[in-house]
Design a protein around this motif. Structure first.
Motif, PDB file in Angstrom:
ATOM      1  N   ASP A 209       1.870  -3.615  13.993  1.00 25.82           N
ATOM      2  CA  ASP A 209       1.569  -2.535  13.056  1.00 25.82           C
ATOM      3  C   ASP A 209       1.458  -3.126  11.660  1.00 25.82           C
ATOM      4  O   ASP A 209       2.357  -3.832  11.205  1.00 25.82           O
TER       5      ASP A 209
ATOM      6  N   MET B   1       0.834  -2.287   7.647  1.00 27.49           N
ATOM      7  CA  MET B   1       0.894  -1.189   6.666  1.00 27.49           C
ATOM      8  C   MET B   1       0.706  -1.742   5.252  1.00 27.49           C
ATOM      9  O   MET B   1       1.101  -2.869   4.971  1.00 27.49           O
TER      10      MET B   1
ATOM     11  N   ARG C 190       1.267   7.604   4.919  1.00 31.06           N
ATOM     12  CA  ARG C 190       0.696   6.275   4.687  1.00 31.06           C
ATOM     13  C   ARG C 190      -0.026   5.834   5.948  1.00 31.06           C
ATOM     14  O   ARG C 190       0.445   6.050   7.061  1.00 31.06           O
ATOM     15  N   GLN C 191      -1.188   5.235   5.730  1.00 31.22           N
ATOM     16  CA  GLN C 191      -2.034   4.869   6.858  1.00 31.22           C
ATOM     17  C   GLN C 191      -2.173   3.368   6.956  1.00 31.22           C
ATOM     18  O   GLN C 191      -2.443   2.693   5.969  1.00 31.22           O
ATOM     19  N   GLY C 192      -2.007   2.861   8.160  1.00 34.08           N
ATOM     20  CA  GLY C 192      -2.215   1.438   8.403  1.00 34.08           C
ATOM     21  C   GLY C 192      -2.957   1.226   9.706  1.00 34.08           C
ATOM     22  O   GLY C 192      -3.605   2.134  10.212  1.00 34.08           O
ATOM     23  N   LYS C 193      -2.835   0.016  10.213  1.00 33.70           N
ATOM     24  CA  LYS C 193      -3.542  -0.363  11.431  1.00 33.70           C
ATOM     25  C   LYS C 193      -2.546  -0.625  12.553  1.00 33.70           C
ATOM     26  O   LYS C 193      -1.427  -1.056  12.315  1.00 33.70           O
ATOM     27  N   HIS C 194      -2.984  -0.325  13.760  1.00 39.19           N
ATOM     28  CA  HIS C 194      -2.142  -0.488  14.944  1.00 39.19           C
ATOM     29  C   HIS C 194      -2.933  -1.320  15.947  1.00 39.19           C
ATOM     30  O   HIS C 194      -4.025  -0.926  16.358  1.00 39.19           O
ATOM     31  N   PHE C 195      -2.403  -2.480  16.297  1.00 37.19           N
ATOM     32  CA  PHE C 195      -3.065  -3.361  17.264  1.00 37.19           C
ATOM     33  C   PHE C 195      -2.248  -3.421  18.539  1.00 37.19           C
ATOM     34  O   PHE C 195      -1.023  -3.596  18.486  1.00 37.19           O
ATOM     35  N   GLU C 196      -2.922  -3.270  19.680  1.00 34.61           N
ATOM     36  CA  GLU C 196      -2.284  -3.499  20.981  1.00 34.61           C
ATOM     37  C   GLU C 196      -2.948  -4.719  21.584  1.00 34.61           C
ATOM     38  O   GLU C 196      -4.166  -4.744  21.808  1.00 34.61           O
TER      39      GLU C 196
ATOM     40  N   PHE D 108      -4.874 -13.077  10.421  1.00 32.65           N
ATOM     41  CA  PHE D 108      -6.098 -12.421  10.861  1.00 32.65           C
ATOM     42  C   PHE D 108      -6.006 -10.910  10.947  1.00 32.65           C
ATOM     43  O   PHE D 108      -6.990 -10.211  10.772  1.00 32.65           O
ATOM     44  N   LEU D 109      -4.825 -10.393  11.234  1.00 37.58           N
ATOM     45  CA  LEU D 109      -4.718  -8.938  11.395  1.00 37.58           C
ATOM     46  C   LEU D 109      -4.317  -8.260  10.086  1.00 37.58           C
ATOM     47  O   LEU D 109      -4.662  -7.109   9.854  1.00 37.58           O
TER      48      LEU D 109
ATOM     49  N   ARG E 277      -6.916  -4.309  21.165  1.00 40.56           N
ATOM     50  CA  ARG E 277      -7.496  -3.008  20.819  1.00 40.56           C
ATOM     51  C   ARG E 277      -6.887  -2.562  19.495  1.00 40.56           C
ATOM     52  O   ARG E 277      -5.701  -2.733  19.250  1.00 40.56           O
TER      53      ARG E 277
ATOM     54  N   HIS F 135      -2.391   3.622  12.480  1.00 45.31           N
ATOM     55  CA  HIS F 135      -0.941   3.835  12.479  1.00 45.31           C
ATOM     56  C   HIS F 135      -0.607   4.658  11.238  1.00 45.31           C
ATOM     57  O   HIS F 135      -0.866   4.218  10.118  1.00 45.31           O
TER      58      HIS F 135
END
Lengths: 79, 79
Positions: free
Chosen positions: A7, A9, A38-44, A63-64, B38, B42
């Motif tokens: 995750d 943020m 607050r919005q972030g990114k979620h990687f699986e 990289f993420l 993927r 978040h």
């Protein structure tokens, strides 16, 4: 095989325009009681057993996420 | 006050170009053992105690996710 969740943020001191826009929109639409978004990114990520924690840290940092403005958590969620 | 986390992901049957681009880039850079990535969104949301689970579901379904192509989880993480 393992599943890893990363995750990403915006750091607390960094403005988050996407989250603020969502917060204002919900207010206009009549949703009360929402104090902050607050919005972030979620990687699986699916990795095999050769991928160690140091490698995951390198991938997240390099990289993420953007370490200048973002923070991240790395969680292994399954085997 | 409570903190709520909403994770929004592309449905399994939906292509995820961002995740695929990250996966290919890591392969080119020499990271082995990464099978799948993927990418989703978040959200960390602070709500007061008047906000019930049905309201959170409405917010997630209507505003944070696109139910046609995305699925989501809602988790209360603190009081």
């Amino acid at each position: 095989m393992a599943r890893v969740v990363v995750d990403v943020m915006p750091k607390p001191e960094i403005l988050d325009p996407q989250g603020q826009a969502a917060l204002r929109a919900l207010g206009r639409l009549g949703f009360a009681g929402i104090e902050e978004i607050r919005q972030g990114k979620h990687f699986e990520i699916e990795v095999d057993d050769t991928v160690d924690d140091a490698t995951l840290e390198k991938i997240a940092e390099g990289f993420l996420a953007n370490p200048v403005i973002e923070q991240w958590t790395i969680t292994r969620v399954g085997a």
